[in-house]
Design a protein around this motif. Structure first.
Motif, PDB file in Angstrom:
ATOM      1  N   GLU A 170       0.827  -1.213   0.000  1.00  0.00           N
ATOM      2  CA  GLU A 170       0.000   0.000   0.000  1.00  0.00           C
ATOM      3  C   GLU A 170       0.858   1.258   0.000  1.00  0.00           C
ATOM      4  N   MET A 171       1.919   1.245   0.809  1.00  0.00           N
ATOM      5  CA  MET A 171       2.804   2.415   0.849  1.00  0.00           C
ATOM      6  C   MET A 171       3.491   2.612  -0.503  1.00  0.00           C
ATOM      7  N   ASN A 172       3.874   1.517  -1.144  1.00  0.00           N
ATOM      8  CA  ASN A 172       4.501   1.597  -2.458  1.00  0.00           C
ATOM      9  C   ASN A 172       3.506   2.148  -3.484  1.00  0.00           C
ATOM     10  N   ARG A 173       2.275   1.641  -3.451  1.00  0.00           N
ATOM     11  CA  ARG A 173       1.237   2.104  -4.378  1.00  0.00           C
ATOM     12  C   ARG A 173       0.955   3.590  -4.152  1.00  0.00           C
ATOM     13  N   GLU A 174       0.822   3.987  -2.893  1.00  0.00           N
ATOM     14  CA  GLU A 174       0.576   5.396  -2.575  1.00  0.00           C
ATOM     15  C   GLU A 174       1.780   6.259  -2.960  1.00  0.00           C
ATOM     16  N   GLY A 175       2.985   5.742  -2.731  1.00  0.00           N
ATOM     17  CA  GLY A 175       4.196   6.477  -3.117  1.00  0.00           C
ATOM     18  C   GLY A 175       4.260   6.703  -4.618  1.00  0.00           C
ATOM     19  N   ASN A 176       3.902   5.670  -5.393  1.00  0.00           N
ATOM     20  CA  ASN A 176       3.882   5.810  -6.855  1.00  0.00           C
ATOM     21  C   ASN A 176       2.847   6.845  -7.278  1.00  0.00           C
ATOM     22  N   PHE A 177       1.693   6.806  -6.646  1.00  0.00           N
ATOM     23  CA  PHE A 177       0.624   7.758  -6.960  1.00  0.00           C
ATOM     24  C   PHE A 177       1.087   9.187  -6.654  1.00  0.00           C
ATOM     25  N   ILE A 178       1.717   9.376  -5.493  1.00  0.00           N
ATOM     26  CA  ILE A 178       2.213  10.706  -5.106  1.00  0.00           C
ATOM     27  C   ILE A 178       3.296  11.166  -6.073  1.00  0.00           C
ATOM     28  N   SER A 179       4.180  10.248  -6.477  1.00  0.00           N
ATOM     29  CA  SER A 179       5.235  10.600  -7.440  1.00  0.00           C
ATOM     30  C   SER A 179       4.640  11.057  -8.763  1.00  0.00           C
ATOM     31  N   LYS A 180       3.603  10.356  -9.232  1.00  0.00           N
ATOM     32  CA  LYS A 180       2.942  10.750 -10.485  1.00  0.00           C
ATOM     33  C   LYS A 180       2.311  12.136 -10.347  1.00  0.00           C
ATOM     34  N   LEU A 181       1.668  12.376  -9.204  1.00  0.00           N
ATOM     35  CA  LEU A 181       1.060  13.692  -8.986  1.00  0.00           C
ATOM     36  C   LEU A 181       2.118  14.787  -8.934  1.00  0.00           C
ATOM     37  N   LYS A 182       3.241  14.523  -8.282  1.00  0.00           N
ATOM     38  CA  LYS A 182       4.312  15.519  -8.206  1.00  0.00           C
ATOM     39  C   LYS A 182       4.868  15.809  -9.599  1.00  0.00           C
ATOM     40  N   PHE A 183       5.030  14.741 -10.417  1.00  0.00           N
ATOM     41  CA  PHE A 183       5.518  14.931 -11.781  1.00  0.00           C
ATOM     42  C   PHE A 183       4.538  15.782 -12.582  1.00  0.00           C
ATOM     43  N   GLN A 184       3.239  15.477 -12.454  1.00  0.00           N
ATOM     44  CA  GLN A 184       2.226  16.268 -13.163  1.00  0.00           C
ATOM     45  C   GLN A 184       2.251  17.716 -12.689  1.00  0.00           C
ATOM     46  N   GLU A 185       2.432  17.924 -11.387  1.00  0.00           N
ATOM     47  CA  GLU A 185       2.484  19.279 -10.848  1.00  0.00           C
ATOM     48  C   GLU A 185       3.695  20.034 -11.411  1.00  0.00           C
ATOM     49  N   GLN A 186       4.854  19.354 -11.452  1.00  0.00           N
ATOM     50  CA  GLN A 186       6.048  20.001 -12.013  1.00  0.00           C
ATOM     51  C   GLN A 186       5.854  20.338 -13.485  1.00  0.00           C
ATOM     52  N   THR A 187       5.232  19.420 -14.226  1.00  0.00           N
ATOM     53  CA  THR A 187       4.976  19.661 -15.653  1.00  0.00           C
ATOM     54  C   THR A 187       4.054  20.864 -15.826  1.00  0.00           C
ATOM     55  N   LEU A 188       2.997  20.912 -15.019  1.00  0.00           N
ATOM     56  CA  LEU A 188       2.059  22.034 -15.121  1.00  0.00           C
ATOM     57  C   LEU A 188       2.715  23.337 -14.673  1.00  0.00           C
ATOM     58  N   ASP A 189       3.539  23.288 -13.629  1.00  0.00           N
ATOM     59  CA  ASP A 189       4.251  24.489 -13.188  1.00  0.00           C
ATOM     60  C   ASP A 189       5.153  25.014 -14.300  1.00  0.00           C
ATOM     61  N   LYS A 190       5.827  24.096 -15.016  1.00  0.00           N
ATOM     62  CA  LYS A 190       6.692  24.519 -16.125  1.00  0.00           C
ATOM     63  C   LYS A 190       5.861  25.133 -17.245  1.00  0.00           C
ATOM     64  N   LYS A 191       4.717  24.517 -17.560  1.00  0.00           N
ATOM     65  CA  LYS A 191       3.853  25.070 -18.601  1.00  0.00           C
ATOM     66  C   LYS A 191       3.362  26.460 -18.201  1.00  0.00           C
ATOM     67  N   ILE A 192       2.996  26.607 -16.944  1.00  0.00           N
ATOM     68  CA  ILE A 192       2.533  27.917 -16.469  1.00  0.00           C
ATOM     69  C   ILE A 192       3.659  28.933 -16.562  1.00  0.00           C
ATOM     70  N   ALA A 193       4.871  28.547 -16.157  1.00  0.00           N
ATOM     71  CA  ALA A 193       6.011  29.464 -16.226  1.00  0.00           C
ATOM     72  C   ALA A 193       6.294  29.857 -17.679  1.00  0.00           C
ATOM     73  N   ASP A 194       6.214  28.882 -18.593  1.00  0.00           N
ATOM     74  CA  ASP A 194       6.437  29.173 -20.016  1.00  0.00           C
ATOM     75  C   ASP A 194       5.374  30.133 -20.538  1.00  0.00           C
ATOM     76  N   ARG A 195       4.113  29.881 -20.180  1.00  0.00           N
ATOM     77  CA  ARG A 195       3.033  30.760 -20.636  1.00  0.00           C
ATOM     78  C   ARG A 195       3.176  32.156 -20.029  1.00  0.00           C
ATOM     79  N   GLN A 196       3.603  32.227 -18.777  1.00  0.00           N
ATOM     80  CA  GLN A 196       3.792  33.529 -18.128  1.00  0.00           C
ATOM     81  C   GLN A 196       4.907  34.302 -18.822  1.00  0.00           C
ATOM     82  N   SER A 197       5.986  33.593 -19.147  1.00  0.00           N
ATOM     83  CA  SER A 197       7.091  34.231 -19.859  1.00  0.00           C
ATOM     84  C   SER A 197       6.636  34.724 -21.226  1.00  0.00           C
ATOM     85  N   GLU A 198       5.890  33.887 -21.936  1.00  0.00           N
ATOM     86  CA  GLU A 198       5.362  34.276 -23.252  1.00  0.00           C
ATOM     87  C   GLU A 198       4.434  35.485 -23.107  1.00  0.00           C
ATOM     88  N   HIS A 199       3.586  35.469 -22.100  1.00  0.00           N
ATOM     89  CA  HIS A 199       2.676  36.585 -21.839  1.00  0.00           C
ATOM     90  C   HIS A 199       3.458  37.862 -21.564  1.00  0.00           C
TER      91      HIS A 199
END
Length: 118
Positions: free
Chosen positions: A34-63
């Motif tokens: 369960e801890m491994n499954r939850e850890g994988n889920f949290i890692s995926k969410l963190k990766f998605q958050e980093q990806t979205l943060d980068k997209k937001i930063a890129d869009r802000q720079s473009e703006h």
């Protein structure tokens, strides 16, 4: 009676100990899974958050770049309009001055022509 409860053994039997060990191992494995499954889920969410943060930063720079270009163009446009208005005012002033001078120059030409023929 000797005061010893016969229904409560003082020591568990070897089978009970083994059953508890097996149950503990199963619980430990389930917890780890369960801890491994939850850890994988949290890692995926963190990766998605980093990806979205980068997209937001890129869009802000473009703006920011587009906004800076817009402000530059707006300022340049206002300067161009101001300069053209100054040019129009100068042309109107010069035209009025020339219109006043033409009759005097024409009169001077007539006088010069009379003097030349005399």
């Amino acid at each position: 009676s000797s005061g010893i409860n016969a229904e409560w053994p003082l020591r568990p039997g070897a089978e009970e100990v083994e059953a508890c060990k097996v149950e503990r191992e199963m619980v430990t494995k389930h917890y780890g899974d369960e801890m491994n499954r939850e850890g994988n889920f949290i890692s995926k969410l963190k990766f998605q958050e980093q990806t979205l943060d980068k997209k937001i930063a890129d869009r802000q720079s473009e703006h920011d770049q587009i906004l800076a270009k817009f402000n530059e163009m707006t300022t340049k446009g206002k300067d161009d309009i101001y300069n053209k208005e100054l040019l129009i005012h100068r042309l109107n002033f010069d035209t009025a001055r020339v219109e006043k001078s033409i009759p005097r120059i024409e009169a001077d030409l007539v006088n010069l022509a009379k003097m030349a023929t005399n």
